[in-house]
Design a protein around this motif. Structure first.
Motif, PDB file in Angstrom:
ATOM      1  N   LYS A  70      -7.141  -1.576  -8.087  1.00  0.00           N
ATOM      2  CA  LYS A  70      -5.806  -1.673  -8.902  1.00  0.00           C
ATOM      3  C   LYS A  70      -6.189  -1.845 -10.359  1.00  0.00           C
ATOM      4  CE  LYS A  70      -2.727  -2.407  -4.861  1.00  0.00           C
ATOM      5  NZ  LYS A  70      -3.526  -2.157  -3.769  1.00  0.00           N
ATOM      6  N   GLY A 116      -6.103   4.049  14.095  1.00  0.00           N
ATOM      7  CA  GLY A 116      -6.952   3.920  12.926  1.00  0.00           C
ATOM      8  C   GLY A 116      -7.871   5.212  12.758  1.00  0.00           C
ATOM      9  N   MET A 169      -1.569   8.133   5.692  1.00  0.00           N
ATOM     10  CA  MET A 169      -2.716   7.051   6.072  1.00  0.00           C
ATOM     11  C   MET A 169      -2.331   5.853   6.119  1.00  0.00           C
ATOM     12  SD  MET A 169      -5.899   6.403   3.393  1.00  0.00           S
ATOM     13  CE  MET A 169      -4.906   5.236   2.222  1.00  0.00           C
ATOM     14  N   TYR A 197     -11.293  -0.974   2.916  1.00  0.00           N
ATOM     15  CA  TYR A 197     -10.066  -1.024   3.808  1.00  0.00           C
ATOM     16  C   TYR A 197     -10.122  -0.697   5.244  1.00  0.00           C
ATOM     17  CZ  TYR A 197      -7.901  -1.961  -0.596  1.00  0.00           C
ATOM     18  OH  TYR A 197      -7.536  -2.476  -2.085  1.00  0.00           O
ATOM     19  N   TRP A 250       0.669  -1.316  -0.048  1.00  0.00           N
ATOM     20  CA  TRP A 250      -0.130  -0.078   0.082  1.00  0.00           C
ATOM     21  C   TRP A 250       0.884   1.199  -0.074  1.00  0.00           C
ATOM     22  CZ3 TRP A 250      -3.818  -1.324   4.404  1.00  0.00           C
ATOM     23  CH2 TRP A 250      -4.808  -2.279   4.184  1.00  0.00           C
ATOM     24  N   ASP A 294      -8.468  -5.101  -3.875  1.00  0.00           N
ATOM     25  CA  ASP A 294      -7.373  -4.877  -4.628  1.00  0.00           C
ATOM     26  C   ASP A 294      -7.523  -5.067  -6.213  1.00  0.00           C
ATOM     27  OD1 ASP A 294      -5.677  -4.170  -2.459  1.00  0.00           O
ATOM     28  OD2 ASP A 294      -4.681  -6.226  -2.172  1.00  0.00           O
ATOM     29  N   TRP A 320     -11.731   2.141  -1.620  1.00  0.00           N
ATOM     30  CA  TRP A 320     -10.815   2.399  -0.567  1.00  0.00           C
ATOM     31  C   TRP A 320     -11.459   2.372   0.725  1.00  0.00           C
ATOM     32  CZ3 TRP A 320      -6.348   6.281  -1.200  1.00  0.00           C
ATOM     33  CH2 TRP A 320      -5.622   5.907  -2.704  1.00  0.00           C
ATOM     34  N   VAL A 348      -0.442   2.980  -2.928  1.00  0.00           N
ATOM     35  CA  VAL A 348      -1.551   4.108  -2.786  1.00  0.00           C
ATOM     36  C   VAL A 348      -1.069   5.417  -3.369  1.00  0.00           C
ATOM     37  CG1 VAL A 348      -2.671   5.125  -0.765  1.00  0.00           C
ATOM     38  CG2 VAL A 348      -2.778   2.734  -1.165  1.00  0.00           C
ATOM     39  N   SER A 356      -5.381   7.741  11.178  1.00  0.00           N
ATOM     40  CA  SER A 356      -4.904   7.528   9.887  1.00  0.00           C
ATOM     41  C   SER A 356      -6.205   7.658   9.061  1.00  0.00           C
ATOM     42  CB  SER A 356      -4.832   5.976   9.777  1.00  0.00           C
ATOM     43  OG  SER A 356      -5.070   5.419   8.479  1.00  0.00           O
ATOM     44  N   THR A 357      -7.398   7.853   9.638  1.00  0.00           N
ATOM     45  CA  THR A 357      -8.572   8.286   9.125  1.00  0.00           C
ATOM     46  C   THR A 357      -8.096   9.926   8.657  1.00  0.00           C
ATOM     47  OG1 THR A 357      -9.728   6.472  10.163  1.00  0.00           O
ATOM     48  CG2 THR A 357     -11.076   8.274   8.897  1.00  0.00           C
TER      49      THR A 357
HETATM   50  C1  LIG Z   1      -4.147  -1.104  -3.487  1.00  0.00           C
HETATM   51  C2  LIG Z   1      -4.391  -0.710  -2.162  1.00  0.00           C
HETATM   52  C3  LIG Z   1      -5.276   0.138  -1.617  1.00  0.00           C
HETATM   53  C4  LIG Z   1      -6.214   1.069  -2.624  1.00  0.00           C
HETATM   54  C5  LIG Z   1      -5.243   0.414  -0.157  1.00  0.00           C
HETATM   55  C6  LIG Z   1      -5.969   1.374   0.558  1.00  0.00           C
HETATM   56  C7  LIG Z   1      -5.930   1.288   1.765  1.00  0.00           C
HETATM   57  C8  LIG Z   1      -6.731   2.340   2.569  1.00  0.00           C
HETATM   58  C9  LIG Z   1      -7.574   3.238   2.062  1.00  0.00           C
HETATM   59  C10 LIG Z   1      -6.583   2.125   4.084  1.00  0.00           C
HETATM   60  C11 LIG Z   1      -6.918   2.966   4.967  1.00  0.00           C
HETATM   61  C12 LIG Z   1      -7.050   2.809   6.295  1.00  0.00           C
HETATM   62  C13 LIG Z   1      -7.493   3.689   7.075  1.00  0.00           C
HETATM   63  C14 LIG Z   1      -8.401   4.812   6.461  1.00  0.00           C
HETATM   64  C15 LIG Z   1      -7.734   3.737   8.827  1.00  0.00           C
HETATM   65  C16 LIG Z   1      -7.453   2.410   9.164  1.00  0.00           C
HETATM   66  C17 LIG Z   1      -6.139   2.122   8.698  1.00  0.00           C
HETATM   67  C18 LIG Z   1      -6.259   1.835   7.259  1.00  0.00           C
HETATM   68  C19 LIG Z   1      -4.659   1.878   6.623  1.00  0.00           C
HETATM   69  C20 LIG Z   1      -6.776   0.496   6.726  1.00  0.00           C
END
Ligand SMILES: *C/C=C(C)/C=C/C=C(C)/C=C/C1=C(C)CCCC1(C)C
Length: 260
Positions: free
Chosen positions: A226, A147, A127, A194, A93, A222, A191, A97, A150-151
């Motif tokens: 992606k 969490g 994030m 996740y 990620w 994913d 997104w 990302v 990160s939001t």
């Molecule tokens: C290809 C991978 C992708 C598009 C991953 C996206 C991941 C996220 C949008 C993760 C978001 C998170 C939060 C908004 C809060 C909690 C922790 C995370 C990292 C899971």
């Protein structure tokens, strides 16, 4: 690691394998179609190709780690003692990302994009980095705290994508505008998945069913976020190439034979 039935183990194994194959096929596709686009839109396609290449590599490693983490014993899969390495996802990620947001900005406006790309890619990386301490925490309070932190960059990113593109959206063709809106919605929908998965343990979901649900869920997200999103980026780039008067000729002018 809880025990898994053969069906549960195989479902996850097959999903990893399916995701790996899809990402590989997407990589080949993005590389091949690049030359059909006007030169200013090719960077976005290269970014799409990098995203699926990086993710494909990590799926390969995740698949290996999954096989090593379990052994078949009396008809059930039990923990082998080797831990299942979920950190591959966060490394993945961290790289993919920021690239995913960058490819959208590049395809919307290939010329004037530096600052916005930097801001959004930084928010995306923050994030992921801020989510990791919570992901590995066993204490649910710590998980919830990281969490939440990160939001904040996540919400900022969504806010900018949905409000900060006003001027750039005006310059698009009507068809291009629809495609960009779709790409933005796909980004939000995939997104958003996740953090929901991240929250499951806080809401008490655990055991073998939770492991299976989380892994299968991440695979689907994913593939959509992606490979599927990359296809939309291609559709936007193709539409904008046409609007810019770019004509792709698959067959070049025949070379005159030396005999004539
Ligand atoms: C290809 C991978 C992708 C598009 C991953 C996206 C991941 C996220 C949008 C993760 C978001 C998170 C939060 C908004 C809060 C909690 C922790 C995370 C990292 C899971």
């Amino acid at each position: 690691m809880p025990e898994l039935s053969i069906a549960q183990y195989d479902l996850v194994y097959n999903m990893f394998s399916f995701t790996f194959a899809t990402l590989l096929a997407a990589f080949i596709f993005f590389i091949l179609v690049r030359s059909q686009l006007a030169p200013q839109y090719r960077t976005a396609m290269i970014m799409s190709a990098l995203v699926v290449a990086v993710a494909g590599y990590h799926y390969f490693r995740i698949l290996e780690s999954w096989s090593a983490a379990f052994t078949l014993q009396d008809g059930v899969y039990v923990a082998s003692g080797q831990p299942f390495n979920d950190a591959y996802r966060y490394i993945d990620w961290l790289l993919t990302v920021p690239l995913l947001v960058a490819e959208l900005i590049y395809v919307i406006n290939p010329r004037n994009r530096g600052r916005l790309t930097f801001t959004l890619a930084t928010a995306a990386a923050l994030m992921v980095i801020l989510g990791y301490p919570g992901e590995i925490a066993t204490d649910m309070g710590t998980r919830a705290l990281w969490g939440f932190i990160s939001t904040l960059p996540f919400l900022y990113l969504v806010y900018v994508l949905f409000t900060g593109l006003g001027g750039a959206m005006q310059e698009q063709t009507p068809q291009g505008r629809i495609l960009i809106r779709n790409a933005r919605l796909l980004l939000l929908a995939t997104w958003g998945f996740y953090p929901i998965v991240y929250l499951l343990p806080i809401f008490g979901v655990s055991g073998s069913a939770a492991i299976v649900a989380v892994q299968v869920g991440y695979c689907i997200a994913d593939v959509a976020a992606k490979a599927g999103y990359g296809l939309l980026i291609y559709a936007i780039a193709s539409e904008k190439s046409k609007a810019a008067g770019w004509k792709y000729e698959a067959v070049t002018t025949p070379v005159p034979s030396p005999m004539s």
